[in-house]
Design a protein around this motif. Structure first.
Motif, PDB file in Angstrom:
ATOM      1  N   SER A 141       0.825  -1.220   0.000  1.00 44.91           N
ATOM      2  CA  SER A 141       0.000   0.000   0.000  1.00 44.91           C
ATOM      3  C   SER A 141       0.855   1.265   0.000  1.00 44.91           C
ATOM      4  O   SER A 141       0.645   2.162   0.817  1.00 44.91           O
ATOM      5  CB  SER A 141      -0.945   0.005   1.208  1.00 44.91           C
ATOM      6  OG  SER A 141      -1.714  -1.171   1.257  1.00 44.91           O
ATOM      7  N   GLY A 163      -5.405  -2.664  -1.243  1.00 47.74           N
ATOM      8  CA  GLY A 163      -6.760  -3.116  -0.985  1.00 47.74           C
ATOM      9  C   GLY A 163      -7.744  -2.334  -1.844  1.00 47.74           C
ATOM     10  O   GLY A 163      -7.521  -1.144  -2.127  1.00 47.74           O
ATOM     11  N   GLU A 165     -10.490  -1.198  -1.016  1.00 46.54           N
ATOM     12  CA  GLU A 165     -11.152  -0.166  -0.214  1.00 46.54           C
ATOM     13  C   GLU A 165     -10.155   0.796   0.427  1.00 46.54           C
ATOM     14  O   GLU A 165     -10.487   1.471   1.415  1.00 46.54           O
ATOM     15  CB  GLU A 165     -12.016  -0.824   0.872  1.00 46.54           C
ATOM     16  CG  GLU A 165     -13.089  -1.769   0.333  1.00 46.54           C
ATOM     17  CD  GLU A 165     -14.026  -1.078  -0.643  1.00 46.54           C
ATOM     18  OE1 GLU A 165     -14.468   0.043  -0.339  1.00 46.54           O
ATOM     19  OE2 GLU A 165     -14.297  -1.654  -1.716  1.00 46.54           O
ATOM     20  N   ASP A 166      -8.963   0.868  -0.114  1.00 54.91           N
ATOM     21  CA  ASP A 166      -7.941   1.788   0.413  1.00 54.91           C
ATOM     22  C   ASP A 166      -8.335   3.221   0.060  1.00 54.91           C
ATOM     23  O   ASP A 166      -8.339   3.601  -1.119  1.00 54.91           O
ATOM     24  CB  ASP A 166      -6.571   1.448  -0.185  1.00 54.91           C
ATOM     25  CG  ASP A 166      -5.424   2.170   0.523  1.00 54.91           C
ATOM     26  OD1 ASP A 166      -5.669   3.229   1.124  1.00 54.91           O
ATOM     27  OD2 ASP A 166      -4.293   1.660   0.463  1.00 54.91           O
ATOM     28  N   TYR A 192      -6.585  -6.793  -3.133  1.00 56.13           N
ATOM     29  CA  TYR A 192      -7.350  -7.567  -2.167  1.00 56.13           C
ATOM     30  C   TYR A 192      -8.728  -6.944  -1.946  1.00 56.13           C
ATOM     31  O   TYR A 192      -8.839  -5.815  -1.464  1.00 56.13           O
ATOM     32  CB  TYR A 192      -6.580  -7.678  -0.852  1.00 56.13           C
ATOM     33  CG  TYR A 192      -5.243  -8.353  -1.062  1.00 56.13           C
ATOM     34  CD1 TYR A 192      -5.164  -9.735  -1.205  1.00 56.13           C
ATOM     35  CD2 TYR A 192      -4.074  -7.605  -1.192  1.00 56.13           C
ATOM     36  CE1 TYR A 192      -3.952 -10.359  -1.450  1.00 56.13           C
ATOM     37  CE2 TYR A 192      -2.852  -8.221  -1.430  1.00 56.13           C
ATOM     38  CZ  TYR A 192      -2.796  -9.595  -1.561  1.00 56.13           C
ATOM     39  OH  TYR A 192      -1.597 -10.217  -1.812  1.00 56.13           O
ATOM     40  N   MET A 195     -10.304  -4.925   1.367  1.00 56.74           N
ATOM     41  CA  MET A 195      -9.261  -4.468   2.293  1.00 56.74           C
ATOM     42  C   MET A 195      -9.030  -2.965   2.142  1.00 56.74           C
ATOM     43  O   MET A 195      -8.987  -2.450   1.026  1.00 56.74           O
ATOM     44  CB  MET A 195      -7.947  -5.222   2.025  1.00 56.74           C
ATOM     45  CG  MET A 195      -6.866  -4.922   3.066  1.00 56.74           C
ATOM     46  SD  MET A 195      -5.315  -5.829   2.770  1.00 56.74           S
ATOM     47  CE  MET A 195      -4.533  -4.788   1.515  1.00 56.74           C
ATOM     48  N   HIS A 197      -6.605   0.368   3.960  1.00 58.16           N
ATOM     49  CA  HIS A 197      -5.165   0.669   4.054  1.00 58.16           C
ATOM     50  C   HIS A 197      -4.604  -0.192   5.176  1.00 58.16           C
ATOM     51  O   HIS A 197      -4.396   0.260   6.308  1.00 58.16           O
ATOM     52  CB  HIS A 197      -4.978   2.156   4.337  1.00 58.16           C
ATOM     53  CG  HIS A 197      -3.579   2.652   4.098  1.00 58.16           C
ATOM     54  ND1 HIS A 197      -2.964   2.573   2.863  1.00 58.16           N
ATOM     55  CD2 HIS A 197      -2.681   3.234   4.930  1.00 58.16           C
ATOM     56  CE1 HIS A 197      -1.758   3.096   2.939  1.00 58.16           C
ATOM     57  NE2 HIS A 197      -1.555   3.488   4.196  1.00 58.16           N
ATOM     58  N   ALA A 198      -4.381  -1.453   4.873  1.00 57.98           N
ATOM     59  CA  ALA A 198      -4.091  -2.436   5.910  1.00 57.98           C
ATOM     60  C   ALA A 198      -3.361  -3.628   5.305  1.00 57.98           C
ATOM     61  O   ALA A 198      -2.886  -3.574   4.168  1.00 57.98           O
ATOM     62  CB  ALA A 198      -5.391  -2.885   6.579  1.00 57.98           C
ATOM     63  N   CYS A 200      -3.832  -8.007   5.010  1.00 62.23           N
ATOM     64  CA  CYS A 200      -4.771  -9.095   5.235  1.00 62.23           C
ATOM     65  C   CYS A 200      -4.048 -10.448   5.199  1.00 62.23           C
ATOM     66  O   CYS A 200      -2.890 -10.533   4.782  1.00 62.23           O
ATOM     67  CB  CYS A 200      -5.897  -9.072   4.204  1.00 62.23           C
ATOM     68  SG  CYS A 200      -5.389  -9.467   2.511  1.00 62.23           S
ATOM     69  N   GLU A 201      -4.755 -11.493   5.631  1.00 58.15           N
ATOM     70  CA  GLU A 201      -4.144 -12.815   5.737  1.00 58.15           C
ATOM     71  C   GLU A 201      -3.706 -13.359   4.379  1.00 58.15           C
ATOM     72  O   GLU A 201      -2.646 -13.975   4.260  1.00 58.15           O
ATOM     73  CB  GLU A 201      -5.130 -13.787   6.397  1.00 58.15           C
ATOM     74  CG  GLU A 201      -4.504 -15.111   6.819  1.00 58.15           C
ATOM     75  CD  GLU A 201      -3.450 -14.958   7.904  1.00 58.15           C
ATOM     76  OE1 GLU A 201      -2.510 -15.785   7.920  1.00 58.15           O
ATOM     77  OE2 GLU A 201      -3.572 -14.030   8.724  1.00 58.15           O
ATOM     78  N   GLU A 203      -2.729 -11.655   1.875  1.00 59.41           N
ATOM     79  CA  GLU A 203      -1.523 -10.894   1.514  1.00 59.41           C
ATOM     80  C   GLU A 203      -0.283 -11.515   2.164  1.00 59.41           C
ATOM     81  O   GLU A 203       0.764 -11.651   1.518  1.00 59.41           O
ATOM     82  CB  GLU A 203      -1.699  -9.443   1.954  1.00 59.41           C
ATOM     83  CG  GLU A 203      -0.665  -8.476   1.427  1.00 59.41           C
ATOM     84  CD  GLU A 203      -1.047  -7.047   1.746  1.00 59.41           C
ATOM     85  OE1 GLU A 203      -0.363  -6.146   1.247  1.00 59.41           O
ATOM     86  OE2 GLU A 203      -2.036  -6.819   2.495  1.00 59.41           O
TER      87      GLU A 203
END
Length: 213
Positions: A141, A163, A165-166, A192, A195, A197-198, A200-201, A203
């Motif tokens: 990101s 993601g 939804e970033d 992803y 997701m 700004h994070a 995830c599993e 990833e």
């Protein structure tokens, strides 16, 4: 002044294991990247690895050069700063890190950059300015404002992830990151669903496969 924590296995049998050089995101600290790397290296339940010893990754995890007052954490360059100021800050940090990596104990290791958000941008700029030094760069990101005219000429393998939804990194900057990194011909891109700004599993799993190749 560079501040970092490290875990380096000096056993000669591990001399060719990769060295991860890691940079956290805005407002965090060096522990953020260690948590991500630990997740990548944690032993899973697959039968083909169940009998193998847990791998112990080698890393240098750096803390941002500017401390955030009152709220804690650090950052690499100020929010809202111009492209030139941001690049100068990254150049200063990158040159210092490269000088550190010149030590003999690191000379035979594959070197992999890992960065999230601001740290992802910093990692990218290090590849731009030191195009032959790093074996791979894992850009999670990353911020990418102001890089529309950059041409990347490097054999460094790049893992880029966002993601869907970033809302922190504008879509236009995400597209720029993908286009610029693709010009060098060594990009692995992941997106992803759901997701922000994070991390995830899935990833984490994809990073594991990337570094194992």
């Amino acid at each position: 002044m560079l501040r970092f924590v490290s875990q380096i296995d000096t056993d000669p049998s591990t001399a060719h294991d990769p060295l991860y050089v890691m940079f956290h995101g805005y407002g965090n600290d060096e522990s953020e990247m260690i948590r991500i790397l630990d997740a990548v290296y944690r032993q899973d339940d697959r039968a083909d690895v169940a009998s193998q010893p847990t791998r112990r990754p080698n890393y240098l995890s750096f803390r941002g050069t500017v401390d955030r007052p009152y709220m804690g954490g650090s950052y690499w360059y100020p929010d809202g700063c111009g492209v030139d100021e941001r690049r100068r800050a990254c150049s200063t940090i990158g040159d210092a890190v490269v000088s550190l990596l010149d030590a003999g104990m690191f000379s035979n290791r594959r070197t992999i950059l890992v960065g999230f958000s601001q740290g992802g941008y910093l990692s990218y700029r290090m590849v731009v300015e030191h195009p032959t030094l790093f074996d791979a760069a894992i850009l999670l990101s990353p911020s990418f404002t102001g890089e529309t005219d950059t041409i990347l000429a490097s054999d460094t393998r790049c893992f880029l992830a966002y993601g869907t939804e970033d809302r922190t990194i504008p879509p236009a900057d995400q597209l720029t990151a993908r286009r610029v990194l693709n010009t060098a011909g060594h990009l692995e891109y992941h997106e992803y669903a759901g997701m922000g700004h994070a991390i995830c599993e899935q990833e984490i799993s994809d990073i594991r496969m990337f570094v194992d190749r």
